[in-house]
Write an enzyme that holds these catalytic residues in place. Structure first.
Site, PDB file in Angstrom:
ATOM      1  N   HIS B 272     -76.382 -38.417  43.295  1.00  0.00           N
ATOM      2  CA  HIS B 272     -75.310 -38.551  43.015  1.00  0.00           C
ATOM      3  C   HIS B 272     -73.802 -38.204  43.801  1.00  0.00           C
ATOM      4  CE1 HIS B 272     -72.338 -37.660  38.994  1.00  0.00           C
ATOM      5  NE2 HIS B 272     -71.794 -36.975  40.622  1.00  0.00           N
ATOM      6  N   GLU B 273     -74.200 -36.772  45.046  1.00  0.00           N
ATOM      7  CA  GLU B 273     -73.417 -36.745  45.450  1.00  0.00           C
ATOM      8  C   GLU B 273     -73.487 -38.166  46.709  1.00  0.00           C
ATOM      9  OE1 GLU B 273     -71.441 -34.322  44.825  1.00  0.00           O
ATOM     10  OE2 GLU B 273     -72.496 -33.508  43.323  1.00  0.00           O
ATOM     11  N   HIS B 276     -71.108 -40.921  46.652  1.00  0.00           N
ATOM     12  CA  HIS B 276     -69.918 -40.177  46.431  1.00  0.00           C
ATOM     13  C   HIS B 276     -70.196 -40.490  47.794  1.00  0.00           C
ATOM     14  CE1 HIS B 276     -68.202 -38.569  42.872  1.00  0.00           C
ATOM     15  NE2 HIS B 276     -68.976 -37.904  42.721  1.00  0.00           N
ATOM     16  N   GLU B 302     -66.673 -41.329  40.706  1.00  0.00           N
ATOM     17  CA  GLU B 302     -67.563 -40.563  40.125  1.00  0.00           C
ATOM     18  C   GLU B 302     -68.325 -42.471  39.074  1.00  0.00           C
ATOM     19  OE1 GLU B 302     -68.938 -38.116  38.989  1.00  0.00           O
ATOM     20  OE2 GLU B 302     -67.564 -36.631  40.109  1.00  0.00           O
TER      21      GLU B 302
END
Lengths: 509, 509
Positions: B272-273, B276, B302
Site C-alpha cells: 500500500h505505502e 504511494h 489512495e
C-alpha cells in the site's frame, strides 16, 4: 529606576525571541544532518543540501540582522547588563561575539558554503568507500578556499590558522599548542619507546575473531545505560563515522559503527560518543531555549568523551565489573580471559593507521600529524592535492606505519568535509582537560576506583554534571577547569596519568 | 512585446524563488515529522514540536506574504499567464488558490495549531498504547475546535464538513459522497450477504502462526523492489501507523509495522505505502522545486496505494509468481499451500475491527463509518467525548463487531491526531479511481494479467507513471481520470471488479 527596568525588559524579550528562533532552526538543522549521516537516500541528497542551505541562510540572516545588532547594542550597555540575570548576561555577551564574527561574512558566501559542505560530506563518504581521493579533492579545495576567505574577513590573528583555532577553543593559539604538544612529546615519546622495548607485551589474541553484530549492539546499549545515558532522551544508530549530536537536552543522539572482526572499535566508539552525550543531556533546562545550550568548547567536549572512553572505559576496575557481561554476550569467545588480561589487551600500545582506533598514548601523535598538516594548509599554502603524500610521509615518520590506501589514510576522518579545520587539536586538549579533572575527582570522590569496579558510575556522572555538564556554555572553558582544579590547563596531569597506567601494564621498572 | 516579456519575467523569477523556499521548508518539515514517527526520543518531543511550529509558521508567513500576493496578482493576469509555460501557469493558479485559503487564517492561530497537532500525534501514540481515550480527548477537542474556526474563516460551503472535504479532493461534496457511497452500498452489501452465505469459505488456517520479523522484512523489501520502488531514493522503516512520505522525488520514505502473528498486515501495508511511494518517486523532475511536486489529490494518491495493494497484490497472478519466494522465507510454514489457496485466503471477506487490515469489500464500510462520524462532528456537533460510544455502535450496526477496547476502536487511526478530518473518504474514492484506471489498463496492456503472473510489473508501473505519477499536481484529479478513461469518476467499475473477483473466490453462481 523602574523606567530603566522597563526599557531593558522589552528589548530582552525580543532578544530572547530571536535567540530562541535561532536555536530552534539549529535543532532542526542538526536533525537533518543526523539524517544525512544515518541513512538518507542518496538520490535525495542534492535537493536536501539545497534545503539545508536555505534554512541555514535564514538562520544566518537572523543571527546577523540589524535588529539583533540594535538589541545587542542596547543590552550590552553596563546599565542594561546590570539588570540582567546570569544567563541573560552571558547570552548577550556570547551573542555579541558571534554577531561580530558573523556580520563579517556576506550571506551569499555563507549560503554557498553550507550547500558545499553539505554535499561534500556525501562526496567524502563515497570517496572513502571507493578509495578515491581524487574524487574528493575538488570539494576539499573549495572548502579550503572558503576558509581562507573567512580568515581574511574575520582578520588574521598571529597566523591564519590561529583564526581557525580560536573558533573551537576560545583564545587557543599555535604558540600555546606548540608548547603543549612539545611537553607531551617530551614525556610521551620516551614512554612509548620504553613500552616498545618491554618484554611484557599484552596478549591480544583473544580480541581477534568474529564478533556478532547484534551482541556488540547489546553490549553498547548496556554500557550506555550504565553510564547514565538516557535512552528516552536519545537513540543509538549506525553511521560510517561515529558521532553524537545534541539537538536538545531531550534528544541527544549517538551513532556507532560495528566491525565484525573488531570487538573494541564499536565498544569504545560508543563510550566515547556516550561521553559527549552525557554532557548534552545534562545541560540545565534553563538554557534549553538558548544558544548557550551546548558544550562550552570542543576541548571540554572532547574531555568528556575521552575521559569516559579511556580513563573509565579502559580502566582495570571497569572490566572487573563488566567483563562477565561481555562474556555472556559472546559465549565461548572470551571464557578464559581474566579482567587483568582483558585490561592489558585493550590498552596495548601499537602504532596504527586509524585515529579512532588508536591507543591512548599514540592517539596524540595522530592529532599532532593533523595539527601540523592543517598548519601547512593555512600557513604554508600546502596544495590539497599533495595531502596523501604529506599524510603518508608524516605517518611513516611519527608512527612508522604507511597507509596502504587513502581510505585508511587521509580520507579516514569526516572533519575536513564539513570544513572543521582547527577542530583536531581539541582531542588532545580533551585528553589533558580530562586528566586534570580526574585528578581532582579522585580526591573529591576518594572511593572512585572502587565505585567503577562495582559498576557505580553515577557518582562520577553526577560530579561531572555539577562541575561541567549543567553549565553548558554559561561558563568559559578556562572557568570550568579553574573552578575544578584551581589551575589553568596543564599537560602534566595527562603525562602523569599515562606514565602511571603504562608502567603498570608494561611492567616498566 | 519585448517590454511585456521582461515585465513578466522578473516577477516570475521572484515568484519561483519564494515557491522554491516554501517547498524546501516543507521538505525539511516532512523529514522532522518522519523522524517523530519513526523513533524520535520521547523527551525531545516538546521542544521539537515548538521548533516545528516555528518553521511551519515561517513557511506559512512566506505563503501568505503581501509580496507573494502582489506577485500572484501580477502573474495571474491573462496577459502574463499567456507568457508562461504550462508548469508556471499551473503553479500560479494553484498558488493563487492556496494563497486565498491561507490568508484567511491568522498566523498565530496557524502556529498554535501546528504545535498542537505535532504534540497530539505523540499523545495519540501513547493513548493507543495504553488504551487511554480519555488521555487523548483534550487534544482531540482542541483540534476539532481549531478546525471549526478554520471552516468559519474559509467560509462554510453547503455544510461545514463540505469545507473540509474540498481540501483533500477539490470540489468533492457530501451530496456527491452520499450518492457514491449509496451506490456502493446498493451493490456491495448484497454481495457481502451472498458471500457470508457461501459454502465455499476460504481456508485461512495457514495464515495463523508466528512469522519471523526479519523474514517479513525481507519479503517486504523484495516486493517493493519488484514494484519498482527505488531504494536509492527511499528507505523502509517501522512505525506504529504505516505511512509514506515524499520529501522529494529522490527521497520518498515508507514505514510499515510487523506483527509477529500476522503475515499479511505488514505485507499489504508495505505494498500500500509502496503504491504511494511510486507516485512520489516518479513525479517529473521539472516539478521538483515547486509545490506541484506532490500527488494531485488524496483520492488519486489512495488510488495508487489501493490499486497496488489490492488489484495487484491480492490478485491470483501475483501469488502464482511470488508465493514460492514467500515459502522460501518461511520454511515449513506454507509448504503445502497452493497459489490458488493463498489467493483465496488473503481475500477472505470477514467483518473486522481494524481498517488497515480489512478485506477489499468491507473496507468501504470502515470508511463509511468514519465519514458518517466526521459529518456528525462538524455538521451535528457531536461531542468528541461520545466518540467511543458512537464508534462502537456503528461498528456493531455496519459490521456486526464490537471493539473490545478503544485501542482497537476509535483510537486505531492516526489521522485525527494530525487534524486530517475529511481525509478518510479519499480511501474509497481511491478504490473507485483505481478500478476505473485498471479497467483501461487491461485494454491498453492486454497482456497485463500474464505480466503480473510472470513478475513483470514494470509495464504497469510505466503506464501509471505516464498517466498519473509524472504529472504531480500539474493536472487536476478530474483531468487525470478523464484523460485515462474518457469519463468522470464512477462507482460502477469498482462494483464490477469486486463482483467478478468475489464471485470467483466464493463460487457464487
Amino acid at each position: 529606576m523602574s523606567n530603566q527596568n522597563e526599557s531593558a525588559k522589552a528589548p530582552l524579550e525580543r532578544f530572547r525571541e530571536i535567540i530562541g528562533r535561532i536555536k530552534q532552526y539549529e535543532e532542526i538543522l542538526g536533525l537533518v544532518y543526523w539524517d544525512m549521516r544515518t541513512g538518507a537516500p542518496r538520490k535525495g541528497i542534492e535537493l536536501r543540501s539545497e534545503a539545508v542551505g536555505a534554512l541555514s541562510s535564514e538562520t544566518f540572516k537572523l543571527s546577523t540582522s540589524p535588529e539583533l545588532g540594535d538589541l545587542i547594542a542596547q543590552l550590552n550597555e553596563p546599565a542594561s547588563l546590570a539588570e540582567l540575570g546570569e544567563i541573560d548576561r552571558r547570552l548577550v555577551e556570547e551573542t555579541a561575539k558571534e554577531y561580530e564574527r558573523n556580520r563579517k561574512i556576506p550571506p551569499e558566501l555563507h549560503r554557498e558554503y553550507v550547500v558545499l559542505t553539505s554535499q561534500a560530506e556525501s562526496a567524502w563518504e563515497t570517496a572513502k568507500e571507493n578509495d578515491d581521493f581524487a574524487g574528493f579533492v575538488p570539494y576539499l579545495e573549495k572548502i579550503i578556499d572558503f576558509n581562507r576567505k573567512f580568515i581574511e574577513l574575520w582578520g588574521v590573528k598571529t597566523t591564519p590558522y590561529d583564526t581557525l583555532l580560536d573558533m573551537y577553543e576560545p583564545g587557543l593559539t599555535t604558540v600555546e599548542l606548540d608548547r603543549l604538544f612539545g611537553e607531551l612529546r617530551a614525556r610521551l615519546v620516551p614512554l612509548a619507546e620504553r613500552i616498545a622495548k618491554s618484554e611484557h607485551q599484552p596478549d591480544t589474541s583473544f580480541l581477534e575473531g568474529t564478533f556478532d553484530k547484534e551482541a556488540q549492539k547489546a553490549f553498547s546499549k548496556l554500557i550506555l545505560k550504565e553510564m547514565g545515558y538516557d535512552f528516552e532522551a536519545g537513540r543509538l544508530d549506525e553511521s560510517v563515522h561515529p558521532f553524537a549530536t545534541g539537538l536538545s537536552p531531550g534528544d541527544v543522539r549517538i551513532t556507532t559503527r560495528y566491525l565484525p572482526n573488531d570487538l573494541t572499535s564499536a565498544l569504545f566508539g560508543t563510550i566515547h560518543e556516550g561521553g559527549h552525550a552525557l554532557y548534552e543531556q545534562n545541560i540545565m533546562p534553563e538554557l534549553a531555549e538558548t544558544t548557550l545550550c551546548t558544550g562550552t568548547s570542543m576541548g571540554i567536549h572532547e574531555s568528556q568523551s575521552r575521559l569516559w572512553e579511556n580513563m573509565i572505559g579502559r580502566s582495570l576496575g571497569f572490566w572487573q565489573r563488566y567483563l562477565p557481561d561481555l562474556k555472556k554476550l559472546f559465549p565461548g569467545q572470551l571464557d578464559h580471559v581474566s579482567a587483568e588480561q582483558f585490561y592489558r589487551a585493550i590498552n596495548v600500545v601499537q602504532p596504527s593507521l586509524i585515529r579512532i582506533e588508536a591507543d591512548e598514548l599514540t592517539y596524540n601523535l595522530h592529532i599532532m600529524i593533523r595539527y601540523e598538516i592543517e598548519k601547512m594548509l593555512f600557513n604554508e599554502n600546502l596544495n590539497p592535492r599533495d595531502l596523501p603524500v604529506v599524510w603518508n610521509r608524516k605517518y611513516a615518520e611519527a608512527l612508522g606505519v604507511t597507509p596502504p590506501n587513502d581510505a585508511q589514510g587521509v580520507l579516514q576522518d569526516v572533519h575536513w568535509s564539513g570544513g572543521a579545520f582547527g577542530y583536531f587539536p581539541s582531542y588532545s586538549l580533551g585528553n589533558m582537560y580530562g586528566a586534570q579533572m580526574i585528578d581532582v575527582a579522585k580526591r573529591k570522590l576518594p572511593d572512585l576506583d572502587r565505585q567503577v569496579a562495582e559498576g557505580r558510575l553515577q557518582p562520577l556522572k553526577e560530579w561531572l554534571t555539577e562541575q561541567v555538564y549543567r553549565h553548558g556554555k554559561l561558563l568559559q572553558p578556562s572557568q570550568i577547569i579553574e573552578r575544578i582544579s584551581g589551575k589553568p590547563l596543564q599537560s602534566s596531569y595527562l603525562c602523569d596519568y599515562l606514565e602511571e597506567k603504562y608502567k603498570d601494564i608494561y611492567r616498566l621498572d
